[in-house]
Design a protein around this motif. Sequence first.
Motif, PDB file in Angstrom:
ATOM      1  N   GLY A 102     -62.807  21.310 -15.162  1.00 27.27           N
ATOM      2  CA  GLY A 102     -61.687  20.496 -15.610  1.00 27.27           C
ATOM      3  C   GLY A 102     -60.386  21.251 -15.727  1.00 27.27           C
ATOM      4  N   LEU A 103     -60.441  22.599 -15.807  1.00 28.06           N
ATOM      5  CA  LEU A 103     -59.211  23.377 -15.884  1.00 28.06           C
ATOM      6  C   LEU A 103     -58.357  23.216 -14.631  1.00 28.06           C
ATOM      7  N   PHE A 104     -59.010  22.906 -13.502  1.00 22.60           N
ATOM      8  CA  PHE A 104     -58.256  22.730 -12.269  1.00 22.60           C
ATOM      9  C   PHE A 104     -57.385  21.474 -12.301  1.00 22.60           C
ATOM     10  N   LEU A 105     -57.648  20.584 -13.251  1.00 26.01           N
ATOM     11  CA  LEU A 105     -56.776  19.418 -13.379  1.00 26.01           C
ATOM     12  C   LEU A 105     -55.376  19.836 -13.823  1.00 26.01           C
ATOM     13  N   VAL A 106     -55.290  20.944 -14.565  1.00 18.26           N
ATOM     14  CA  VAL A 106     -53.977  21.465 -14.959  1.00 18.26           C
ATOM     15  C   VAL A 106     -53.183  21.867 -13.721  1.00 18.26           C
ATOM     16  N   PHE A 107     -53.818  22.620 -12.827  1.00 16.68           N
ATOM     17  CA  PHE A 107     -53.132  23.076 -11.612  1.00 16.68           C
ATOM     18  C   PHE A 107     -52.792  21.891 -10.712  1.00 16.68           C
ATOM     19  N   THR A 108     -53.735  20.938 -10.625  1.00 12.26           N
ATOM     20  CA  THR A 108     -53.502  19.756  -9.791  1.00 12.26           C
ATOM     21  C   THR A 108     -52.345  18.920 -10.321  1.00 12.26           C
ATOM     22  N   ALA A 109     -52.297  18.719 -11.635  1.00 14.92           N
ATOM     23  CA  ALA A 109     -51.239  17.902 -12.231  1.00 14.92           C
ATOM     24  C   ALA A 109     -49.871  18.557 -12.056  1.00 14.92           C
ATOM     25  N   LEU A 110     -49.808  19.870 -12.226  1.00 16.67           N
ATOM     26  CA  LEU A 110     -48.531  20.561 -12.034  1.00 16.67           C
ATOM     27  C   LEU A 110     -48.086  20.503 -10.582  1.00 16.67           C
ATOM     28  N   ALA A 111     -49.045  20.639  -9.654  1.00 13.94           N
ATOM     29  CA  ALA A 111     -48.706  20.540  -8.233  1.00 13.94           C
ATOM     30  C   ALA A 111     -48.267  19.133  -7.863  1.00 13.94           C
ATOM     31  N   ALA A 112     -48.818  18.121  -8.549  1.00 20.19           N
ATOM     32  CA  ALA A 112     -48.473  16.733  -8.243  1.00 20.19           C
ATOM     33  C   ALA A 112     -47.131  16.328  -8.842  1.00 20.19           C
ATOM     34  N   THR A 113     -46.782  16.887  -9.999  1.00 23.92           N
ATOM     35  CA  THR A 113     -45.545  16.475 -10.676  1.00 23.92           C
ATOM     36  C   THR A 113     -44.336  17.317 -10.283  1.00 23.92           C
ATOM     37  N   LEU A 114     -44.554  18.543  -9.810  1.00 28.78           N
ATOM     38  CA  LEU A 114     -43.423  19.421  -9.522  1.00 28.78           C
ATOM     39  C   LEU A 114     -42.517  18.926  -8.401  1.00 28.78           C
ATOM     40  N   PRO A 115     -43.039  18.373  -7.307  1.00 27.09           N
ATOM     41  CA  PRO A 115     -42.107  17.946  -6.247  1.00 27.09           C
ATOM     42  C   PRO A 115     -41.174  16.810  -6.650  1.00 27.09           C
ATOM     43  N   PHE A 116     -41.573  15.935  -7.585  1.00 22.78           N
ATOM     44  CA  PHE A 116     -40.718  14.777  -7.890  1.00 22.78           C
ATOM     45  C   PHE A 116     -40.562  14.503  -9.388  1.00 22.78           C
ATOM     46  N   PHE A 117     -41.660  14.297 -10.094  1.00 24.66           N
ATOM     47  CA  PHE A 117     -41.579  13.817 -11.471  1.00 24.66           C
ATOM     48  C   PHE A 117     -40.860  14.801 -12.395  1.00 24.66           C
ATOM     49  N   LEU A 118     -41.247  16.070 -12.367  1.00 30.48           N
ATOM     50  CA  LEU A 118     -40.604  17.050 -13.238  1.00 30.48           C
ATOM     51  C   LEU A 118     -39.134  17.255 -12.897  1.00 30.48           C
ATOM     52  N   PRO A 119     -38.767  17.473 -11.617  1.00 31.34           N
ATOM     53  CA  PRO A 119     -37.334  17.610 -11.306  1.00 31.34           C
ATOM     54  C   PRO A 119     -36.535  16.354 -11.643  1.00 31.34           C
ATOM     55  N   MET A 120     -37.125  15.174 -11.427  1.00 30.20           N
ATOM     56  CA  MET A 120     -36.413  13.942 -11.755  1.00 30.20           C
ATOM     57  C   MET A 120     -36.123  13.870 -13.248  1.00 30.20           C
ATOM     58  N   ALA A 121     -37.127  14.202 -14.070  1.00 29.39           N
ATOM     59  CA  ALA A 121     -36.941  14.159 -15.517  1.00 29.39           C
ATOM     60  C   ALA A 121     -35.873  15.153 -15.960  1.00 29.39           C
ATOM     61  N   VAL A 122     -35.921  16.371 -15.417  1.00 28.69           N
ATOM     62  CA  VAL A 122     -34.922  17.379 -15.767  1.00 28.69           C
ATOM     63  C   VAL A 122     -33.546  16.953 -15.268  1.00 28.69           C
ATOM     64  N   GLY A 123     -33.490  16.375 -14.075  1.00 29.89           N
ATOM     65  CA  GLY A 123     -32.213  15.899 -13.540  1.00 29.89           C
ATOM     66  C   GLY A 123     -31.588  14.821 -14.400  1.00 29.89           C
ATOM     67  N   VAL A 124     -32.406  13.950 -14.951  1.00 28.76           N
ATOM     68  CA  VAL A 124     -31.895  12.886 -15.833  1.00 28.76           C
ATOM     69  C   VAL A 124     -31.302  13.486 -17.099  1.00 28.76           C
ATOM     70  N   VAL A 125     -32.030  14.408 -17.734  1.00 30.88           N
ATOM     71  CA  VAL A 125     -31.556  15.009 -18.981  1.00 30.88           C
ATOM     72  C   VAL A 125     -30.317  15.867 -18.734  1.00 30.88           C
ATOM     73  N   ALA A 126     -30.335  16.676 -17.659  1.00 26.17           N
ATOM     74  CA  ALA A 126     -29.196  17.544 -17.366  1.00 26.17           C
ATOM     75  C   ALA A 126     -27.970  16.734 -16.952  1.00 26.17           C
ATOM     76  N   GLY A 127     -28.187  15.690 -16.146  1.00 26.71           N
ATOM     77  CA  GLY A 127     -27.062  14.882 -15.697  1.00 26.71           C
ATOM     78  C   GLY A 127     -26.365  14.157 -16.827  1.00 26.71           C
ATOM     79  N   ASP A 128     -27.110  13.874 -17.879  1.00 23.58           N
ATOM     80  CA  ASP A 128     -26.549  13.148 -19.020  1.00 23.58           C
ATOM     81  C   ASP A 128     -25.940  14.079 -20.067  1.00 23.58           C
TER      82      ASP A 128
END
Length: 300
Positions: free
Chosen positions: A89-115
Amino acid sequence: MSRAEASAPLTETITDVRPPRALWSLGLLRNEVLTTFRRWRTLALLAVLAAVPVLVGIAVKIETGDGGGAGGGGGGAGPAFISQVTNNGLFLVFTALAATLPFFLPMAVGVVAGDAIAGEASAGTLRYLLVAPAGRTRLLLTKYATVLTFCLAATLVVAVSALAVGALLFPLGEVTTISGTRISFAEGLGRALLIALVVAASLVGVAALGLFVSTLTGSGIAAMATTVGLLITVQILDQIPQLHALQPYFLSHYWLSFADLLREPVYWDDLVKNLGLQTLYAAVFGSAAWARFTAKDVTA
């Protein structure tokens, strides 16, 4: 006693009561961080990020329960780590980070930084913030530190959510690295934390870009949309083979290099390039944000 002599002790007392500049700066940072994390928009972004590992974990569990196999077809359908999730189950951490880094995480940071700046300008509170003894440079640094705090918090939310879901749905144990060697669960957990920190550091360039865009407009929505749009454009350009000569300089090019932390020994080349590139983007766009903000007219 003259009037000047009588007023001197009073003036000295008032001066002594004034809080030190460092403490005032820490207070400003604390207020900014609390204000940011109390907003419904920020909480909604964190909730979405926390939900991604849950959805990935449930999907893998359902596929495994239907006899789809732990690793069959996983390489083409998602991150490379997904084929290992059912074994550990520890590999779910690596999988989730790999899945969110291309879009979800940058989008969230972009929203907070842009505001960060544009949101204050559109709400009419920016001029009042500048009345306080912060100064424009200190206020800008405080805003950037707040966005960086969000980068770390958002990444840890994904990692902790994935670890909890992975522990509930799958077994935990020794970790098989990409190189094929096995390390203890404790060491794997340490590498998971290190990977989360590297992912958070991979977003410092996005934070600086969003902060710069935020100084260009008085509309928070426009700044957020522009920042997210630029990030999407850069990632599209990073996939065009004809631009291979320019791609090593794109903000997102080395984002997934965190996977090299699961090699034995660790392969540092792309990791160092990623951190160096993020530092360069932070310096360039941070300087541009400072130059723009210090000359910005906020009285209109």
